[in-house]
Write a protein that holds these residues in place. Sequence first.
Motif, short mmCIF file in Angstrom:
data_model
loop_
_atom_site.label_atom_id
_atom_site.label_comp_id
_atom_site.label_asym_id
_atom_site.label_seq_id
_atom_site.Cartn_x
_atom_site.Cartn_y
_atom_site.Cartn_z
N ASN B 198 0.82 -1.22 0.00
CA ASN B 198 0.00 0.00 0.00
C ASN B 198 0.84 1.26 0.00
O ASN B 198 0.51 2.24 0.67
CB ASN B 198 -0.92 0.01 1.24
N TRP B 199 1.94 1.24 -0.71
CA TRP B 199 2.80 2.42 -0.85
C TRP B 199 3.38 2.89 0.48
O TRP B 199 3.57 4.09 0.70
CB TRP B 199 2.05 3.58 -1.50
N GLY B 200 3.67 1.97 1.38
CA GLY B 200 4.29 2.36 2.65
C GLY B 200 5.77 2.62 2.48
O GLY B 200 6.36 2.41 1.41
N THR B 201 6.41 3.12 3.55
CA THR B 201 7.86 3.30 3.54
C THR B 201 8.51 1.97 3.92
O THR B 201 8.04 1.28 4.82
CB THR B 201 8.30 4.36 4.57
N ASP B 202 9.59 1.64 3.23
CA ASP B 202 10.33 0.42 3.56
C ASP B 202 11.71 0.83 4.02
O ASP B 202 12.48 1.42 3.26
CB ASP B 202 10.40 -0.49 2.32
N LEU B 203 12.01 0.54 5.27
CA LEU B 203 13.24 1.08 5.84
C LEU B 203 14.49 0.56 5.15
O LEU B 203 15.47 1.31 4.99
CB LEU B 203 13.32 0.80 7.34
N GLY B 233 -1.75 8.32 -1.89
CA GLY B 233 -2.89 8.17 -1.00
C GLY B 233 -2.61 7.34 0.24
O GLY B 233 -3.49 7.15 1.07
N ALA B 234 -1.37 6.84 0.37
CA ALA B 234 -1.06 5.97 1.50
C ALA B 234 -1.15 6.71 2.82
O ALA B 234 -0.80 7.88 2.93
CB ALA B 234 0.35 5.40 1.35
N SER B 235 -1.61 6.02 3.87
CA SER B 235 -1.66 6.58 5.21
C SER B 235 -0.76 5.70 6.07
O SER B 235 -1.03 4.53 6.28
CB SER B 235 -3.13 6.52 5.66
N LEU B 236 0.34 6.27 6.55
CA LEU B 236 1.38 5.45 7.18
C LEU B 236 0.96 4.95 8.56
O LEU B 236 0.45 5.73 9.38
CB LEU B 236 2.68 6.24 7.34
N PRO B 237 1.22 3.68 8.85
CA PRO B 237 1.02 3.18 10.21
C PRO B 237 2.11 3.74 11.14
O PRO B 237 3.18 4.13 10.69
CB PRO B 237 1.15 1.67 10.05
N GLU B 239 4.14 2.39 13.12
CA GLU B 239 5.45 1.73 13.15
C GLU B 239 6.35 2.23 12.01
O GLU B 239 7.57 2.33 12.18
CB GLU B 239 5.34 0.20 13.15
N ASP B 240 5.78 2.55 10.85
CA ASP B 240 6.59 3.11 9.77
C ASP B 240 7.19 4.46 10.19
O ASP B 240 8.35 4.77 9.89
CB ASP B 240 5.75 3.33 8.50
N ILE B 241 6.38 5.27 10.86
CA ILE B 241 6.85 6.59 11.29
C ILE B 241 7.96 6.45 12.33
O ILE B 241 8.99 7.13 12.27
CB ILE B 241 5.66 7.43 11.83
N ARG B 242 7.75 5.52 13.27
CA ARG B 242 8.80 5.26 14.27
C ARG B 242 10.11 4.85 13.60
O ARG B 242 11.18 5.32 13.97
CB ARG B 242 8.36 4.13 15.21
N ALA B 243 9.98 3.97 12.60
CA ALA B 243 11.18 3.48 11.93
C ALA B 243 11.92 4.63 11.22
O ALA B 243 13.15 4.72 11.29
CB ALA B 243 10.81 2.38 10.93
N VAL B 244 11.16 5.50 10.58
CA VAL B 244 11.78 6.64 9.89
C VAL B 244 12.48 7.55 10.91
O VAL B 244 13.61 8.01 10.69
CB VAL B 244 10.73 7.44 9.07
N VAL B 267 -8.76 5.13 5.99
CA VAL B 267 -8.42 3.84 6.59
C VAL B 267 -7.44 4.10 7.72
O VAL B 267 -6.44 4.79 7.52
CB VAL B 267 -7.76 2.90 5.56
N GLY B 268 -7.72 3.59 8.90
CA GLY B 268 -6.81 3.78 10.03
C GLY B 268 -6.90 5.20 10.55
O GLY B 268 -7.95 5.86 10.45
N LYS B 269 -5.78 5.72 11.05
CA LYS B 269 -5.78 6.96 11.81
C LYS B 269 -4.53 7.73 11.40
O LYS B 269 -3.50 7.13 11.10
CB LYS B 269 -5.72 6.57 13.29
N PHE B 270 -4.64 9.03 11.37
CA PHE B 270 -3.45 9.83 11.08
C PHE B 270 -2.56 9.92 12.32
O PHE B 270 -3.02 10.20 13.42
CB PHE B 270 -3.87 11.24 10.67
#
Lengths: 480, 480
Positions: B198-203, B233-237, B239-244, B267-270
């Motif tokens: 879903n177009w997330g960040t991959d560390l 349009g991706a909304s990051l979870p 854990e992705d933000i923590r990893a970044v 979908v989910g939460k900001f």
Amino acid sequence: MRLTVDNINQHVVAAKYAVRGELAVKSEEYRAKIAAGDAADLPFEHVISANIGNPQQLDQKPLTFFRQVASILENPQLLQSEEALVQHLGYKTDVIERAKWLLSKVGSVGAYSASTGVPAIRESVAKFIERRDGFPADPSKIYLSAGASSGVNTLLHTICANPNTGILIPIPQYPLYTATLSLLNAKVVPYLLDESKNWGTDLETIRASYDKAVEEGTDVRCIVIINPGNPTGASLPEEDIRAVLEFANEKNLVVMADEVYQTNVFVGKFHSFKAVLRSLQKENPGKFDGLELASLHSISKGMVGECGHRGGYFELVNFDPEVEANIYKFVSIMLCSPVIGQCIVELMVNPPKEGEPSYELYQKEYNGIFEGLRERATALHKAFGEMEGVECAAPQGSMYLFPTITLSEKAAEAAAAEGRKPDEFYCMRLLEATGICVVPGSGFGQKEGTLHFRTTFLAPGTEWVGSIVKFHQEFLDKYR
Amino acid sequence: MRLTVDNINQHVVAAKYAVRGELAVKSEEYRAKIAAGDAADLPFEHVISANIGNPQQLDQKPLTFFRQVASILENPQLLQSEEALVQHLGYKTDVIERAKWLLSKVGSVGAYSASTGVPAIRESVAKFIERRDGFPADPSKIYLSAGASSGVNTLLHTICANPNTGILIPIPQYPLYTATLSLLNAKVVPYLLDESKNWGTDLETIRASYDKAVEEGTDVRCIVIINPGNPTGASLPEEDIRAVLEFANEKNLVVMADEVYQTNVFVGKFHSFKAVLRSLQKENPGKFDGLELASLHSISKGMVGECGHRGGYFELVNFDPEVEANIYKFVSIMLCSPVIGQCIVELMVNPPKEGEPSYELYQKEYNGIFEGLRERATALHKAFGEMEGVECAAPQGSMYLFPTITLSEKAAEAAAAEGRKPDEFYCMRLLEATGICVVPGSGFGQKEGTLHFRTTFLAPGTEWVGSIVKFHQEFLDKYR
């Protein structure tokens, strides 16, 4: 590595912008202290911001027609109660008609417009230029901008190709120019204005600056003229403009004419660079057809004074289409200028006409502002005339006076002991003693060995003028 | 020497900004043709601008409370007839109170404000961030800007010191970032988003891009994250933000979080970067205290959609005071952001509260816009699901879908014959056949060998969705 002042962009670090510099910051601190009721230790009760041409912060009221139209643009639902607008809120029918017309052309003021601005507004601007100059103007060459500043930013970004690009800048100048060239790492090629001739342009001086820069290997590409002048207030006679255009044509320089004070003229008449160019072209068929001119205007100054709305435009004459395509791309990256500001540009270039319902009030307000500015400029100029060691050209235009001050050796030593230039030192003491914030001449550039300050004549009343006179005498006495 | 595309600033020439590029220009030509009644030869009756997130150009109505307040700010004389406003024009008392409060803090919206924005509005923004995140915010670290774009411009201008500065940019990305780095002659250090997740960040991908750039000698200083994503349009979870943040902390990178779509989340939460950073700091005392974060927000997107007003802000966390002083100077050269836009920032961060007279209508309008966007996103996603060779992640947030398209070798050859990339060729044919303007994936960057386009889901109705489906089938058939 964390960001520090030593590793960030050194062109940002090197840029100087005194109009909102240390003095302005200190004056805002005083203002906050006064607002917090914590001003018992201050020798003044108000801060007077004479450092910046910000008419509506001081005495100038917005023009009623403009703001009535803007209120409908912001809330088109008001048009569902036209009767109430007219009967209970005093809106005239031409206000309602203009708002409807703008809405039909703009859509919502909350939507992005085309990057160069709303097409119908660009057409209104072109018609205004035609009426003003008596020569045609092409709407496709009008670019609406967020004040003139953003237009200057766009043009200098495009013109400056590398650290060797040089731009002829008048000294003294509004520091937007030198600051932007610093950011772009391009060269300022300064030419001094002639204080002895009411701060006019002197062609021999310009030529000498140009020749010196070219000898040093600088690629001089453009000459900037601010007319009426900032900070000088000078209003250029037509022959000066002709001479600049002849010179620019001879040397293939782009002419950038900053004409934001075009309605702030007390002496003589405003001559636009575009009109003078077209006259020259008529007189000399073919000769000037290669000359590139960019002229800028704004809603921020004049009797409009709507600087908080960030509206303006520039007109391009004779630019290469591929260069224009790059200017389009540059402005499109920032999407568009504020749309309500664009609408105020439309109102500025197309105000109520004689016979229309809003005309009488518009004319009364407009003339009232004009006369008020003239009166205050005259009063301030008179006060300067009575001050020892102060000389000031008679007010001609813009919103500023730029007097020369002569300070003693002792004052210069006291300034140096504080690490300040003498004019900075003087302005800092003035602020501390009176709450009046002006800008030292060094913020604009000045001939070596001379000292000045710039003050607006926007602040109401005469009490503050008296404070300057009193401070000045005390300062002279202290450092005699 | 006249200005030509070969001698002007080559960084401007090199910059690319597809969102308002050739397709957008052509779509405006079609729109003008249709408006002029000269469209008999066109196979469509309307142009649909799905190329840009411009809500109020399409279906989205402005929020009534916002515009009622703005109308009074533009014309404070309306307050002389409060009774008429309430009785004849339907203004609620909280509209009038808010307008009075803003006027007391702003003065005239036609005056320049402080360069960083009106102090009281910066305080409102800080309080909003505190409520949103559950952690304190400092008003002196809030900078009001002309949309988020101007904030990005300010920050990148300050951070990029020389041609060796590198900035980690997600691919695909909103092209403001690559265009600005091109203007600044700094390096894009691209990191691919993971379409399969879903177009997330991959560390690991980010780390590999960083390592490669550092090996090549690039001074990587900053990582940009757009969350929710544009164009994805991706909304990051969380854990992705923590990893970044962990990674940025390890490598001493400035984190620039573009959070303009923070309310466009289906979908989910900001999760704001600021809140996640503060949580990490709480869990690991001292560890993250050196991390510099800049987060940006805007009035242009979300249910507000007031992009024509050019308002926004950025918050700085943990920047060096001398660096901040240079950011202040940079923004002061352009004087201030549009003041009415600043006021709309205040309304965005401080909307009517439950129990206040305007609350019910505000809530109804806000939810109606949100649901409308969700419905249109879902309908569009469904249509893409039915199209041969099209794959599209389920809509999560922002205003865009970014489907993958698979085109035949024959289509690629036809594109090459026109000197176009296959996705550009596809989007050009789509525009010519349907009047629908979208942006090819190459305008945002995409993984080699993949093709996409970005479309907003702002346009009303479903007819245009049907046109895309029909065009797509015909295109496939033609180039099979």
